[in-house]
Design an enzyme around this catalytic site. Structure first.
Site, PDB file in Angstrom:
ATOM      1  N   VAL A  85       0.844  -1.188   0.000  1.00  0.00           N
ATOM      2  CA  VAL A  85       0.000   0.000   0.000  1.00  0.00           C
ATOM      3  C   VAL A  85       0.880   1.238   0.000  1.00  0.00           C
ATOM      4  O   VAL A  85       1.802   1.348   0.806  1.00  0.00           O
ATOM      5  CB  VAL A  85      -0.903   0.035   1.257  1.00  0.00           C
ATOM      6  CG1 VAL A  85      -1.895   1.178   1.170  1.00  0.00           C
ATOM      7  CG2 VAL A  85      -1.629  -1.279   1.453  1.00  0.00           C
ATOM      8  N   CYS A  86       0.558   2.177  -0.872  1.00  0.00           N
ATOM      9  CA  CYS A  86       1.327   3.408  -0.983  1.00  0.00           C
ATOM     10  C   CYS A  86       0.683   4.494  -0.117  1.00  0.00           C
ATOM     11  O   CYS A  86      -0.182   5.222  -0.584  1.00  0.00           O
ATOM     12  CB  CYS A  86       1.387   3.839  -2.439  1.00  0.00           C
ATOM     13  SG  CYS A  86       2.459   5.238  -2.720  1.00  0.00           S
ATOM     14  N   VAL A  87       1.044   4.538   1.150  1.00  0.00           N
ATOM     15  CA  VAL A  87       0.616   5.627   2.026  1.00  0.00           C
ATOM     16  C   VAL A  87       1.840   6.131   2.794  1.00  0.00           C
ATOM     17  O   VAL A  87       2.632   5.336   3.297  1.00  0.00           O
ATOM     18  CB  VAL A  87      -0.525   5.227   3.007  1.00  0.00           C
ATOM     19  CG1 VAL A  87      -1.834   5.010   2.270  1.00  0.00           C
ATOM     20  CG2 VAL A  87      -0.190   4.026   3.835  1.00  0.00           C
TER      21      VAL A  87
END
Length: 148
Positions: A85-87
């Site tokens: 996940v790209c956070v």
């Protein structure tokens, strides 16, 4: 061990104040490994889907960010093929004061509201920008195929 005490506290907090649409529980034999799922919102491109993930806590938690990896395939600009996940809070914006509840809420928000900005999957992000109808149709198709 500081990490273990903090993890137990975080688990109690999540059990006492659950996040709507999110279920999570630690592995029976390993408190550093949790399994969970997110039920997509009705307004989300992924509505009706339930997406499973694992959350791994590092030995030096809370000084290092947990890792969240989706195990359900999802057509999403911010979640790559491996489920990462790209956070920012899971990368360079991590702070030891962040709670696992807040991390789960951020991941849930990311899942429900795909954005072409800061993508892990540039091709999917480009499609979301240039042909939202096609993006939504593909997201719905993958949701039906993998998350229902």
């Amino acid at each position: 061990m500081t990490a273990l005490r903090r993890i137990q506290k975080e688990l109690r907090d999540i059990q006492n104040t659950p996040i709507a649409g999110v279920t999570i529980s630690p592995d029976d034999d390993n408190l550093f490994l949790w399994k969970g799922s997110i039920r997509a919102d009705a307004q989300s491109p992924y509505k009706m889907g339930t997406f499973h993930f694992k959350l791994e806590l590092p030995e030096n938690f809370p000084f290092k960010a947990p890792t969240v990896t989706f195990t359900t395939k999802i057509y999403h600009p911010g979640i790559n093929e491996e489920g990462a996940v790209c956070v920012p809070v899971l990368r360079n914006d991590w702070k030891p004061s962040l709670t696992l509840s807040s991390v789960l809420s951020i991941v849930q928000e990311k899942l429900n509201n795909p954005s072409p900005d800061d993508p892990f999957e540039p091709d999917i992000a480009a499609l979301l920008k240039t042909d939202e109808t096609k993006f939504l149709a593909t997201a719905k198709e993958w949701t039906k195929k993998y998350a229902m």
